[in-house]
Design a protein around this motif. Structure first.
Motif, PDB file in Angstrom:
ATOM      1  N   ALA A 103       0.811  -1.219   0.000  1.00 43.20           N
ATOM      2  CA  ALA A 103       0.000   0.000   0.000  1.00 43.20           C
ATOM      3  C   ALA A 103       0.843   1.267   0.000  1.00 43.20           C
ATOM      4  CB  ALA A 103      -0.929  -0.001   1.210  1.00 43.20           C
ATOM      5  N   GLN A 104       2.093   1.161   0.429  1.00 45.61           N
ATOM      6  CA  GLN A 104       2.943   2.344   0.519  1.00 45.61           C
ATOM      7  C   GLN A 104       3.572   2.751  -0.809  1.00 45.61           C
ATOM      8  OE1 GLN A 104       5.521   2.507   4.175  1.00 45.61           O
ATOM      9  NE2 GLN A 104       4.685   0.451   4.501  1.00 45.61           N
ATOM     10  N   HIS A 105       3.380   1.963  -1.845  1.00 45.40           N
ATOM     11  CA  HIS A 105       4.011   2.287  -3.126  1.00 45.40           C
ATOM     12  C   HIS A 105       3.453   3.563  -3.750  1.00 45.40           C
ATOM     13  CE1 HIS A 105       5.809  -1.670  -2.721  1.00 45.40           C
ATOM     14  NE2 HIS A 105       6.605  -1.362  -3.716  1.00 45.40           N
ATOM     15  N   THR A 169      -0.697   4.844   3.358  1.00 44.21           N
ATOM     16  CA  THR A 169      -0.509   5.878   2.343  1.00 44.21           C
ATOM     17  C   THR A 169      -0.229   7.242   2.968  1.00 44.21           C
ATOM     18  OG1 THR A 169      -2.866   6.433   2.234  1.00 44.21           O
ATOM     19  CG2 THR A 169      -2.083   4.646   0.811  1.00 44.21           C
ATOM     20  N   ASP A 170      -0.178   7.302   4.292  1.00 46.23           N
ATOM     21  CA  ASP A 170       0.077   8.541   5.036  1.00 46.23           C
ATOM     22  C   ASP A 170      -0.985   9.600   4.744  1.00 46.23           C
ATOM     23  OD1 ASP A 170       1.424  10.155   6.850  1.00 46.23           O
ATOM     24  OD2 ASP A 170       2.783  10.968   5.349  1.00 46.23           O
ATOM     25  N   SER A 203      -3.296  12.295  14.177  1.00 52.63           N
ATOM     26  CA  SER A 203      -3.813  13.560  13.629  1.00 52.63           C
ATOM     27  C   SER A 203      -4.415  13.389  12.237  1.00 52.63           C
ATOM     28  CB  SER A 203      -2.707  14.616  13.599  1.00 52.63           C
ATOM     29  OG  SER A 203      -2.261  14.897  14.903  1.00 52.63           O
ATOM     30  N   VAL A 204      -5.165  12.303  12.059  1.00 51.53           N
ATOM     31  CA  VAL A 204      -5.844  12.049  10.790  1.00 51.53           C
ATOM     32  C   VAL A 204      -7.320  12.426  10.940  1.00 51.53           C
ATOM     33  CG1 VAL A 204      -6.519  10.302   9.099  1.00 51.53           C
ATOM     34  CG2 VAL A 204      -4.256  10.202  10.169  1.00 51.53           C
ATOM     35  N   THR A 205      -7.802  13.266  10.039  1.00 51.39           N
ATOM     36  CA  THR A 205      -9.228  13.586  10.006  1.00 51.39           C
ATOM     37  C   THR A 205      -9.973  12.378   9.446  1.00 51.39           C
ATOM     38  OG1 THR A 205      -8.733  15.922   9.663  1.00 51.39           O
ATOM     39  CG2 THR A 205     -10.952  15.180   9.070  1.00 51.39           C
ATOM     40  N   VAL A 206     -11.095  12.013  10.077  1.00 53.71           N
ATOM     41  CA  VAL A 206     -11.809  10.796   9.693  1.00 53.71           C
ATOM     42  C   VAL A 206     -13.239  11.132   9.279  1.00 53.71           C
ATOM     43  CG1 VAL A 206     -12.648   8.537  10.454  1.00 53.71           C
ATOM     44  CG2 VAL A 206     -10.420   9.382  11.261  1.00 53.71           C
ATOM     45  N   MET A 207     -13.625  10.611   8.125  1.00 55.51           N
ATOM     46  CA  MET A 207     -15.025  10.621   7.713  1.00 55.51           C
ATOM     47  C   MET A 207     -15.463   9.172   7.554  1.00 55.51           C
ATOM     48  SD  MET A 207     -15.066  13.573   4.760  1.00 55.51           S
ATOM     49  CE  MET A 207     -16.853  13.413   4.591  1.00 55.51           C
TER      50      MET A 207
END
Length: 260
Positions: A103-105, A169-170, A203-207
């Motif tokens: 997934a990080q590619h 994927t950051d 610190s990720v905004t989540v929907m």
């Protein structure tokens, strides 16, 4: 409210069918916002437009003031808006750790040719991806199953792996499409804690789009309610629980389904 995501007059039509009609709302940075509504209300279509998997018919979606609607999905993902799916789309033949590495590619520095020939940059990428995969799995409490084949995981762990793949994927904004589907109560509460920790500690905004109303009421800062493609309410969980339009939209369902 300092808006990170702005959904402005968004409409989606499929011929004569209006899936979403003039939808407006903002999402604040580090907020957990849920989109709810009865089946067929247009929730998943809205998520597809926010992540640009589906073009809008009219209106626009802004991220930090810049339009992201109708761009290529991979461009939107590179900007930091990443979506998971209702169906658990995991590489079933890979281990948990391998899935997170792949997934990080999206963030790879090496070219496809570099990976084919095993260039120095490609090798450095793979080392960095492995370290970050281990960090993520430890954060999510999944280190003990990192070597398990994804195909062998129970539903709760599969959903957690979906979140891990998204986080790999950051992202700045993580869109979760029914993250609690198919889980029992204990699994759901663990996932609620996991999603909250993603917001609080990374610190990720989540929907999220979700049908599990007790979970939604537990986790959400604010809720947007759709019905027949239109927004009928927006507010805190307590405001939504006492909104007559929302209660009417859910008539025919048990009262406790909407947390009343």
């Amino acid at each position: 409210m300092n808006a990170l995501i702005q959904v402005k007059n968004v409409t989606k039509k499929y011929g004569g069918l209006i899936a979403n009609n003039n939808i407006n709302f903002d999402v604040a940075e580090n907020e957990i916002l849920s989109v709810i509504g009865p089946n067929g209300a247009g929730k998943s279509t809205l998520f597809k437009m926010i992540s640009s998997f589906t073009p809008t018919t009219s209106g626009e979606v802004l991220y930090r003031g810049q339009r992201i609607s109708n761009l290529k999905p991979h461009i939107v993902a590179r900007k930091g808006i990443v979506r998971t799916f209702q169906e658990t789309t995991i590489f079933k033949s890979m281990t948990v750790r391998e899935s997170v590495i792949v997934a990080q590619h999206l963030r790879a520095k090496a070219s496809l040719t570099g990976y084919f020939w095993g260039s120095k940059t490609a090798k450095e990428d793979l080392i960095a991806f492995g370290k970050y995969a281990d960090e993520l799995l430890e954060f999510l409490g999944m280190s003990e199953i990192s070597s398990e084949l994804s195909s062998n995981l129970p539903q709760g762990n599969l959903r957690a792996l979906g979140v891990a793949v998204g986080l790999a994927t950051d992202p700045k904004v993580l869109l979760l499409d029914e993250p609690f589907a198919g889980m029992n109560y204990d699994e759901t509460m663990k996932m609620v804690d996991l999603v909250r920790s993603v917001r609080d500690e990374r610190s990720v905004t989540v929907m999220l789009v979700e049908h599990d109303m007790p979970a939604v009421m537990n986790i959400s800062d604010r809720i947007v309610v759709l019905n027949f493609g239109e927004k009928i309410a927006e507010g805190t969980p307590s405001e939504i629980q006492n909104n007559n339009k929302v209660i009417e939209a859910y008539l025919g369902s048990a009262d406790d389904e909407i947390g009343i």
